[in-house]
Write a protein that holds these residues in place. Structure first.
Motif, short mmCIF file in Angstrom:
data_model
loop_
_atom_site.label_atom_id
_atom_site.label_comp_id
_atom_site.label_asym_id
_atom_site.label_seq_id
_atom_site.Cartn_x
_atom_site.Cartn_y
_atom_site.Cartn_z
N GLY A 1 38.18 31.11 30.95
CA GLY A 1 39.29 31.36 29.52
C GLY A 1 39.64 30.22 28.98
N ILE A 2 38.79 29.13 28.60
CA ILE A 2 39.94 28.54 28.13
C ILE A 2 38.76 27.29 26.48
CG2 ILE A 2 40.00 26.55 30.54
CD1 ILE A 2 37.17 25.67 28.31
N GLN A 3 40.05 26.54 26.13
CA GLN A 3 38.81 26.02 24.81
C GLN A 3 38.57 24.92 24.14
OE1 GLN A 3 40.43 28.06 21.62
NE2 GLN A 3 41.55 29.77 22.52
N THR A 4 38.68 24.19 24.05
CA THR A 4 38.41 22.72 23.75
C THR A 4 39.40 22.64 22.51
OG1 THR A 4 36.04 22.63 22.65
CG2 THR A 4 36.26 21.86 25.17
N GLU A 5 40.01 21.56 22.49
CA GLU A 5 40.22 20.64 20.52
C GLU A 5 40.42 19.09 20.60
OE1 GLU A 5 44.54 21.64 21.89
OE2 GLU A 5 44.56 20.60 23.33
N ALA A 6 41.24 18.94 20.17
CA ALA A 6 40.81 17.52 19.36
C ALA A 6 42.37 17.11 20.46
CB ALA A 6 41.20 17.18 17.95
N CYS A 7 41.82 15.71 21.11
CA CYS A 7 42.53 14.85 21.52
C CYS A 7 43.36 14.24 21.36
CB CYS A 7 41.93 14.85 23.34
SG CYS A 7 43.14 14.02 24.71
N SER A 8 44.95 13.62 21.30
CA SER A 8 44.90 12.50 20.82
C SER A 8 45.23 10.59 21.38
CB SER A 8 47.17 12.53 21.01
OG SER A 8 47.37 12.13 22.54
N GLU A 9 44.22 11.55 22.48
CA GLU A 9 43.65 9.91 22.90
C GLU A 9 42.59 9.52 22.99
OE1 GLU A 9 46.33 9.20 27.06
OE2 GLU A 9 44.56 10.15 27.39
N GLY A 10 41.88 10.55 22.29
CA GLY A 10 40.80 10.21 21.20
C GLY A 10 39.41 11.37 22.16
N GLY A 11 38.54 11.75 21.04
CA GLY A 11 37.76 13.21 21.63
C GLY A 11 38.61 14.70 21.79
N GLU A 12 37.77 14.81 22.84
CA GLU A 12 38.02 16.55 23.40
C GLU A 12 39.06 16.54 24.46
OE1 GLU A 12 36.23 19.71 20.74
OE2 GLU A 12 35.07 18.86 21.82
N ASP A 13 39.70 17.50 24.86
CA ASP A 13 39.96 17.84 25.99
C ASP A 13 40.21 19.17 25.96
OD1 ASP A 13 42.93 19.35 25.25
OD2 ASP A 13 43.19 17.40 24.40
N VAL A 14 40.63 19.83 27.32
CA VAL A 14 39.67 20.98 27.27
C VAL A 14 41.44 21.77 27.48
CG1 VAL A 14 39.86 22.77 29.44
CG2 VAL A 14 38.46 21.33 29.06
N GLY A 15 41.84 22.96 26.85
CA GLY A 15 43.06 23.41 26.23
C GLY A 15 42.96 25.04 26.84
N TYR A 16 44.19 25.25 26.59
CA TYR A 16 44.57 26.49 26.27
C TYR A 16 44.62 27.93 28.06
CZ TYR A 16 44.46 26.41 21.60
OH TYR A 16 45.24 25.77 20.11
N ILE A 17 44.52 26.35 28.02
CA ILE A 17 43.68 27.04 30.36
C ILE A 17 44.87 27.80 30.81
CG2 ILE A 17 44.36 25.85 32.51
CD1 ILE A 17 43.16 23.03 31.79
N GLU A 18 45.18 28.90 31.40
CA GLU A 18 45.81 30.04 32.41
C GLU A 18 45.53 29.92 33.96
OE1 GLU A 18 46.65 33.01 29.05
OE2 GLU A 18 45.47 32.60 28.68
N ASN A 19 46.73 30.98 33.79
CA ASN A 19 45.85 31.52 35.58
C ASN A 19 44.71 31.73 35.91
OD1 ASN A 19 47.40 31.35 38.54
ND2 ASN A 19 47.35 33.67 38.54
N GLY A 20 44.11 31.13 36.72
CA GLY A 20 42.71 31.69 36.97
C GLY A 20 41.38 31.24 36.13
N ASP A 21 41.63 29.94 34.82
CA ASP A 21 40.84 30.10 34.25
C ASP A 21 39.77 29.04 34.95
OD1 ASP A 21 41.05 31.53 32.57
OD2 ASP A 21 42.43 29.96 30.89
#
Length: 406
Positions: free
Chosen positions: A217-237
């Motif tokens: 269920g998740i996606q990765t995206e650019a992170c303001s602290e550098g590199g990437e973060d895991v985002g678009y997190i929803e219940n059950g992911d």
């Protein structure tokens, strides 16, 4: 794209979902309003999350592979069951389906020309269903990806039922040469390189969230602290990490998170998505999806080497983003042991109130410093130099004293 000219009365966007009403068609091939996406090589997976609560008898809704040959995995209504079909012939079924929220996945491997079909709900892990389909459209060297993922909802007899498609996500995996197209040859070798068993990783090093081995269920995206973060997190992911070595035992967990909503929880589970729960880490709102803060919780009952599942729970909608995580060997102080003195006296820097100022106190403070100011983790007694922040300056003050003070 739509597989045929669409019937625009049969689809709409409602809130964050695609509402797909059942179109009338004798089979998957002839039904209109299947929404498609080309597969990508050499390996890719397409996954959807759908709400099936408004389906009517005869409706067939799910995720297909549209091409020659073709197949799909879908829910039917009355009886309510999941079916896997190849060329309109049902190859396998799952009965006693009770959930209205379902996930379907199709994996296309253009290296060996095989397609597989999977399903799950919020209480079960991914399960393969039915036969593996040998794909066509391989052209000269097996590198032309002609098959398409297809979100489908049709009824041979007509219906006013519908499903809400929460999301479709495409995950590409690298080819045998690391995202390079194989070089054609007279006798090409198209067998994908086997995926090696992941080596052990230490639970006590900072692990980037996007370095997961599996996810839902998740996606990765650019992170303001550098590199990437895991985002678009929803219940059950969830995200999963293989072969995490906890040694003789971990005592607390910390994670770098951000939330532009109300937050949620990180459930720490061992070996499976519904495995042993060793801790739950609450995440609160930080004000923005890229405003980062560190959260922590105590854990128990974890030692040795395990697969670690970070399962996310909370309300509807997106919950929070995750940048990194790690474990530590020292427990966090409880509310009953939090020092209340605001001087630089001995009891002020005895963070765990065990009567000794030592490395345990240094570790506890270092675990929370991250320049914590007046948020929920700011504890006035830990601000040793009274500068309004818990940071490395306070850690150094304790470290300078711990060798001799008992």
């Amino acid at each position: 794209m739509w597989n045929h000219n669409p019937d625009n009365t049969k689809w709409s966007l409602t809130g964050s979902a695609l509402r797909l009403k059942a179109t009338t068609g004798k089979d998957f091939w002839n039904a209109r309003n299947s929404l498609t996406q080309k597969g990508q090589g050499l390996i890719s997976t397409g996954t959807i999350k759908i709400d099936c609560s408004q389906m009517q008898p005869g409706d067939i809704a799910g995720l297909g592979m549209l091409g020659d040959p073709r197949g799909y995995i879908a829910l039917t209504k009355d009886p309510k069951r999941i079916i896997m079909s190849e060329e309109e012939s049902v190859k396998a079924t799952v009965n006693n389906i009770t959930s209205d929220i379902l996930y379907f996945r199709v994996e296309m491997n253009f290296g060996n020309k095989q397609a597989k079909f999977f399903w799950k709900d919020d209480t079960r892990n991914w399960q393969q269903l039915g036969t593996t389909i040998t794909m066509g459209f391989d052209w000269q060297y097996g590198t032309f990806q002609g098959e398409q993922y297809a979100i489908l909802n049709f009824n041979p007899s007509g219906s006013s039922g519908y499903v809400d498609v929460d999301w479709f996500r495409l995950n590409d995996e690298s080819g045998p040469d690391g995202n390079q197209t194989p070089t054609p040859s007279a006798t090409p070798t198209m067998t994908p390189t086997p995926t090696p068993t992941p080596g052990q990783i230490s639970a006590y090093t900072q692990i980037e969230a996007e370095s997961y081995n599996d996810q839902l269920g998740i996606q990765t995206e650019a992170c303001s602290e550098g590199g990437e973060d895991v985002g678009y997190i929803e219940n059950g992911d969830y995200v999963a990490y293989k072969n995490v070595n906890f040694g003789i035992g971990a005592a607390n967990f910390q994670a770098r998170v951000a939330s532009g909503a109300s937050g949620g929880n990180i459930e720490l589970r061992l070996n499976s998505i519904n495995g042993t729960l060793v801790g739950t880490c609450p995440v609160t709102a930080s004000g923005d999806w890229q405003t980062w803060t560190t959260v922590m919780c105590n854990v128990s009952g974890v030692s040795g080497t395990h697969d670690l599942y970070l399962k996310f729970s909370g309300d509807s909608g997106y919950l929070f983003n995750l940048n990194w995580w790690k474990f530590n060997t020292a427990s966090l102080p409880t509310s009953t042991s939090t020092p209340t003195s605001i001087s630089t006296s001995t009891n002020r820097i005895d963070i765990n109130n065990d009567g000794v100022i030592n490395m345990a106190d240094v570790i506890l403070l270092a675990n929370v410093f991250n320049s914590v100011h007046g948020d929920s983790k700011y504890v006035e007694a830990y601000d040793i130099n009274k500068d309004g922040a818990i940071n490395m300056s306070d850690v150094i003050l304790i470290a300078a004293k711990f060798n001799a003070i008992v």
